[in-house]
Scaffold this motif. Structure first.
Motif, short mmCIF file in Angstrom:
data_model
loop_
_atom_site.label_atom_id
_atom_site.label_comp_id
_atom_site.label_asym_id
_atom_site.label_seq_id
_atom_site.Cartn_x
_atom_site.Cartn_y
_atom_site.Cartn_z
N THR A 152 0.63 -1.22 0.45
CA THR A 152 -0.23 -0.05 0.06
C THR A 152 0.74 0.99 0.15
O THR A 152 2.15 1.09 0.09
N THR A 153 0.15 2.17 0.18
CA THR A 153 1.46 3.45 -0.35
C THR A 153 2.07 4.07 0.86
O THR A 153 3.19 3.98 1.74
N ASP A 154 1.54 3.20 2.08
CA ASP A 154 1.94 2.97 3.98
C ASP A 154 2.76 2.31 3.45
O ASP A 154 3.99 2.61 4.26
N GLY A 155 2.36 1.34 2.91
CA GLY A 155 3.26 -0.20 3.33
C GLY A 155 4.92 0.65 2.37
O GLY A 155 6.41 0.22 2.76
N CYS A 156 4.87 1.13 1.38
CA CYS A 156 5.55 2.09 0.87
C CYS A 156 6.79 3.18 1.53
O CYS A 156 7.76 3.02 1.39
N ALA A 171 11.71 4.48 3.85
CA ALA A 171 11.97 5.17 5.23
C ALA A 171 13.07 3.73 5.82
O ALA A 171 14.14 4.53 6.62
N THR A 172 13.36 2.91 5.47
CA THR A 172 14.28 1.31 6.31
C THR A 172 15.11 2.02 5.71
O THR A 172 16.38 1.11 5.92
#
Length: 63
Positions: A48-52, A57-58
């Motif tokens: 999802t957008t949050d997953g991307c 960020a990692t």
């Protein structure tokens, strides 16, 4: 990655991910499942957008 009969379908070049990991990521809104047009596969897993955003960020973190 694709899922068949609620089990990840592992192909030669795919990274192994357990169904419990997929369910955990789904519960956090980081991945979603969509119908898959491939033969022998029921669903396809997508970030999802949050997953991307979380994955990106990692990349900047140091160990």
């Amino acid at each position: 990655m694709t899922i068949t009969d609620d089990k990840p379908l592992i192909r030669r070049d795919d990274t192994r991910v357990s169904i419990s990991t997929i369910r955990s990521l789904e519960s956090r809104g980081l991945v979603t499942r969509e119908p898959c047009p491939l033969w022998l596969a029921d669903e396809r897993v997508h970030l999802t957008t949050d997953g991307c955003r979380g994955l990106a960020a990692t990349f900047g973190r140091t160990r």
